[in-house]
Design an enzyme around this catalytic site. Structure first.
Site, PDB file in Angstrom:
ATOM      1  N   ARG A  38       0.824  -1.216   0.000  1.00  0.00           N
ATOM      2  CA  ARG A  38       0.000   0.000   0.000  1.00  0.00           C
ATOM      3  C   ARG A  38       0.859   1.269   0.000  1.00  0.00           C
ATOM      4  O   ARG A  38       0.451   2.285  -0.563  1.00  0.00           O
ATOM      5  CB  ARG A  38      -0.931  -0.001   1.206  1.00  0.00           C
ATOM      6  CG  ARG A  38      -2.025  -1.022   1.017  1.00  0.00           C
ATOM      7  CD  ARG A  38      -2.949  -1.078   2.197  1.00  0.00           C
ATOM      8  NE  ARG A  38      -4.140  -1.840   1.823  1.00  0.00           N
ATOM      9  CZ  ARG A  38      -5.037  -2.292   2.663  1.00  0.00           C
ATOM     10  NH1 ARG A  38      -4.902  -2.049   3.952  1.00  0.00           N
ATOM     11  NH2 ARG A  38      -6.068  -2.970   2.237  1.00  0.00           N
ATOM     12  N   LYS A 199     -18.348 -12.686   4.273  1.00  0.00           N
ATOM     13  CA  LYS A 199     -19.088 -11.561   4.867  1.00  0.00           C
ATOM     14  C   LYS A 199     -20.483 -11.511   4.253  1.00  0.00           C
ATOM     15  O   LYS A 199     -20.822 -10.615   3.496  1.00  0.00           O
ATOM     16  CB  LYS A 199     -18.357 -10.247   4.598  1.00  0.00           C
ATOM     17  CG  LYS A 199     -17.094 -10.109   5.426  1.00  0.00           C
ATOM     18  CD  LYS A 199     -16.474  -8.746   5.178  1.00  0.00           C
ATOM     19  CE  LYS A 199     -14.975  -8.825   5.182  1.00  0.00           C
ATOM     20  NZ  LYS A 199     -14.362  -7.992   4.158  1.00  0.00           N
ATOM     21  N   GLY A 356     -10.300  -7.971  -0.246  1.00  0.00           N
ATOM     22  CA  GLY A 356      -8.947  -8.283   0.229  1.00  0.00           C
ATOM     23  C   GLY A 356      -8.559  -9.725  -0.020  1.00  0.00           C
ATOM     24  O   GLY A 356      -7.474 -10.017  -0.527  1.00  0.00           O
ATOM     25  N   GLY A 379     -14.403  -3.205   0.934  1.00  0.00           N
ATOM     26  CA  GLY A 379     -15.706  -2.596   1.187  1.00  0.00           C
ATOM     27  C   GLY A 379     -16.028  -1.495   0.194  1.00  0.00           C
ATOM     28  O   GLY A 379     -17.154  -1.388  -0.290  1.00  0.00           O
TER      29      GLY A 379
HETATM   30  P1  ADP Z   1     -13.014 -10.671   0.431  1.00  0.00           P
HETATM   31  O1  ADP Z   1     -11.943 -10.296   1.411  1.00  0.00           O
HETATM   32  O2  ADP Z   1     -12.471 -11.111  -0.880  1.00  0.00           O
HETATM   33  O3  ADP Z   1     -14.050  -9.597   0.318  1.00  0.00           O
HETATM   34  P2  ADP Z   1     -14.461 -12.119   2.462  1.00  0.00           P
HETATM   35  O4  ADP Z   1     -13.641 -11.422   3.490  1.00  0.00           O
HETATM   36  O5  ADP Z   1     -15.906 -11.852   2.404  1.00  0.00           O
HETATM   37  O6  ADP Z   1     -13.791 -11.936   1.018  1.00  0.00           O
HETATM   38  O7  ADP Z   1     -14.347 -13.686   2.658  1.00  0.00           O
HETATM   39  C1  ADP Z   1     -13.122 -14.362   2.621  1.00  0.00           C
HETATM   40  C2  ADP Z   1     -13.199 -15.575   3.488  1.00  0.00           C
HETATM   41  O8  ADP Z   1     -14.299 -16.372   3.127  1.00  0.00           O
HETATM   42  C3  ADP Z   1     -12.002 -16.477   3.363  1.00  0.00           C
HETATM   43  O9  ADP Z   1     -11.273 -16.416   4.577  1.00  0.00           O
HETATM   44  C4  ADP Z   1     -12.610 -17.868   3.127  1.00  0.00           C
HETATM   45  O10 ADP Z   1     -11.986 -18.861   3.914  1.00  0.00           O
HETATM   46  C5  ADP Z   1     -14.028 -17.677   3.564  1.00  0.00           C
HETATM   47  N1  ADP Z   1     -14.974 -18.625   2.931  1.00  0.00           N
HETATM   48  C6  ADP Z   1     -15.185 -18.835   1.626  1.00  0.00           C
HETATM   49  N2  ADP Z   1     -16.094 -19.813   1.435  1.00  0.00           N
HETATM   50  C7  ADP Z   1     -16.482 -20.215   2.661  1.00  0.00           C
HETATM   51  C8  ADP Z   1     -17.402 -21.197   3.129  1.00  0.00           C
HETATM   52  N3  ADP Z   1     -18.098 -21.970   2.295  1.00  0.00           N
HETATM   53  N4  ADP Z   1     -17.541 -21.338   4.464  1.00  0.00           N
HETATM   54  C9  ADP Z   1     -16.829 -20.567   5.314  1.00  0.00           C
HETATM   55  N5  ADP Z   1     -15.956 -19.630   4.934  1.00  0.00           N
HETATM   56  C10 ADP Z   1     -15.777 -19.453   3.630  1.00  0.00           C
HETATM   57 MG    MG Z   2     -11.876 -10.273   3.580  1.00  0.00          MG
END
Ligand code: ADP
Ligand code: MG
Length: 399
Positions: A38, A199, A356, A379
Site C-alpha cells: 500500500r 461476509k 482483500g 468494502g
Molecule cells: P473478500 O476479502 O475477498 O471480500 P471475504 O472477506 O468476504 O472476502 O471472505 C473471505 C473468506 O471467506 C475467506 O477467509 C474464506 O476462507 C471464507 N470462505 C469462503 N467460502 C467459505 C465457506 N463456504 N464457508 C466458510 N468460509 C468461507
Molecule cells: Mg476479507
C-alpha cells in the site's frame, strides 16, 4: 454519482501545502511491516506532488485505535519505510492536527514530505467531527484523496476536510474510479458478476443493485448457502444468514423477472468441521447441493460447479469478482477459487477483482498480472458496485 473527478493533474500545486489522504493501513507483525504494497502504491501521487513543487502533508489511519494513542498503531513505521522508498527524510508529527503537526507543516519547503500521526488516534475522525476536519484543513491549501479503500467512509480525513479545502483525487482513486466507473456505466456484455466469501450479510446487499446491471450473477463461497436455504435445501452447518433467506428468495425472483441468469453451486465440497488449523489436513467429500447431510458444512464449490462457473466467466466480456469460492486458505478447499481465478486469467474480458481475500488469492496463485484491475478497496469496491455514493469521492471537485 459523477465519476468524472478532478485529479492532481488538473490543479496547480506549486508552492502549495497539500494534505494527501493515503491508505497506509499496512499489515504489521511485532512492530514490522509485513507488506509495504500500500505504501508503494501511494508513491506515484506523492512523487507527482513533490516533482510539481508541493509541500506534501500525508495522512492515513492504521487499524482501529478507537480514538486513543496506541503506540503499536503509530504510523512511525510507515514514515521510516516511506523515507527509504522516497530517498528523503519524511518527518512525522507526534499528533494528528495539533501543535506539532502545525509546526512541522509550517517548516515544509517545496518538495518536502511529512506524515501526520494515525488519524484514528483522535475520536473525531470516525465521527467526521467538523472540529478535526477544520484542524486538518488548517494545515494545508489543497486536499488530495488517494485512499480508495477508505472512500466509502465519511470520516474527517476522507471526506469532512473537503468541506474546507478544494479537493481532488490522486492517481490511485483516479484509476479505481476510471476503470470501475466505466465497467459499470457502459459494460461490454455479457457482464458477469461473481460473488463469494464469508461476509454474507455485508455482501448480500450488493445483489439487488447488481441485478440491475449484469447478465449473469454467480454466487459461491459462504454466500451461497443462504440462497440454497431459500430454495428450500437443507445446508447442514454451513454459513447461513437466516435473516436474509427471504431477501434471497426475493432476489431469485427479481433475477427471473429481469432475465438475469443466477448461477448457484450445483455441487458442494463438504466436511464435518471447519479445518483447524485453517490450512491443516481435512477429510472432504462432494455432494449435490440439495443433498448436504445434517452435521456437515459446505466449504468449497464442487467440480461440476467449477466447470459451470468457469464457463460463464470465460464467455463474458466484463467480469467482476468479489469473494473466494471456498476456504481457499486450505489447499484441499482452494480448488473452486483457483478455478475462478484461472477462468478470469484466461478470459479476454475486462476483469475486475475486489475484496482483500479475493485479491490475495489472485496474487498467491500468480494470476494477478492477468487480471485487468485488482481493486485496492474491499468494502469500497463493493459499495461502488452497489451503486452507492462514496463520500470520499463525492466530496471531490467535478471535472
Ligand atoms: P473478500 O476479502 O475477498 O471480500 P471475504 O472477506 O468476504 O472476502 O471472505 C473471505 C473468506 O471467506 C475467506 O477467509 C474464506 O476462507 C471464507 N470462505 C469462503 N467460502 C467459505 C465457506 N463456504 N464457508 C466458510 N468460509 C468461507
Ligand atoms: Mg476479507
Amino acid at each position: 454519482m459523477n465519476y468524472n473527478k478532478k485529479s492532481v493533474e488538473d490543479i496547480d500545486v506549486k508552492g502549495k501545502r497539500v494534505l494527501c489522504r493515503c491508505d497506509f493501513n499496512v499489515p504489521t507483525k511485532e512492530g514490522k511491516i509485513t507488506s509495504d504494497k500500500r505504501i508503494v502504491a501511494a508513491l506515484p501521487t506523492i512523487n507527482y506532488l513533490r516533482e510539481h513543487g508541493a509541500k506534501v502533508i500525508l495522512c492515513s489511519h492504521m487499524g482501529k485505535p478507537k480514538g486513543e494513542f496506541k503506540p503499536e498503531l503509530s504510523l512511525k513505521v510507515v514514515a521510516d519505510r516511506l523515507s527509504e522508498l522516497l530517498g528523503v527524510e519524511v518527518k512525522m508529527s507526534k499528533d494528528v492536527a495539533g501543535e506539532d503537526a502545525k509546526r512541522l507543516a509550517a517548516e515544509l519547503k517545496d518538495g518536502d514530505v511529512m506524515l501526520l500521526e494515525n488519524t484514528r488516534f483522535i475520536k473525531g475522525e470516525t465521527k467526521n467531527d467538523p472540529e478535526l476536519s477544520k484542524a486538518l484543513a488548517d494545515l494545508a491549501d489543497i486536499f488530495v484523496n488517494d485512499a480508495f479503500g477508505s472512500a466509502h467512509r465519511a470520516h474527517s480525513s476522507t471526506a469532512g476536510v473537503a468541506d474546507y479545502l478544494p479537493a481532488v483525487c490522486g492517481f490511485l482513486i483516479a484509476k479505481e474510479v476510471g476503470i470501475m466507473g466505466k465497467a459499470l456505466a457502459d459494460p461490454a456484455r455479457p457482464f458477469v458478476a461473481i460473488l463469494g466469501g464469508a461476509k454474507v450479510s455485508d455482501k448480500l446487499n450488493v445483489i439487488n443493485n447488481l441485478l440491475e446491471k449484469v447478465d449473469t450473477l454467480i454466487i459461491g463461497g459462504g454466500m451461497a448457502y443462504t440462497f440454497l436455504a431459500a430454495k428450500g435445501y437443507s445446508v447442514g452447518t454451513s454459513l447461513l444468514d437466516e435473516e436474509k433467506i427471504d431477501y434471497c428468495r426475493d432476489m431469485m425472483k427479481k433475477a427471473e423477472e429481469k432475465g438475469v441468469k443466477l448461477l448457484l453451486p450445483i455441487d458442494t465440497v463438504i466436511a464435518k468441521e471447519f479445518p483447524n488449523p485453517i490450512d491443516g489436513p481435512i477429510e472432504v467429500e462432494t455432494v449435490p447441493s440439495d443433498a448436504i447431510p445434517e452435521g456437515f458444512m459446505g466449504l468449497d464449490i464442487g467440480e461440476k460447479t467449477r466447470e459451470l462457473f468457469a464457463e460463464a466467466a470465460k464467455s463474458a466480456k466484463t467480469v467482476v469478482w468479489n469473494g473466494p469460492m471456498g476456504v481457499f486458505e486450505n489447499p484441499t478447499l482452494a480448488k473452486g477459487t483457483i478455478a475462478v481465478a484461472q477462468a478470469l486469467a484466461d478470459s479476454e474480458a475486462v476483469t475486475i477483482v475486489g475484496g482483500g481475500d479475493s485479491a490475495a488469492a489472485c496474487e498467491q496463485l500468480g494470476f494477478a498480472d492477468k487480471i485487468t484491475h485488482i481493486s485496492t478497496g474491499g468494502g469500497a469496491s463493493l459499495e461502488f458496485l452497489e451503486g452507492l455514493e462514496l463520500p470520499g469521492i463525492a466530496c471531490l471537485q467535478d471535472k
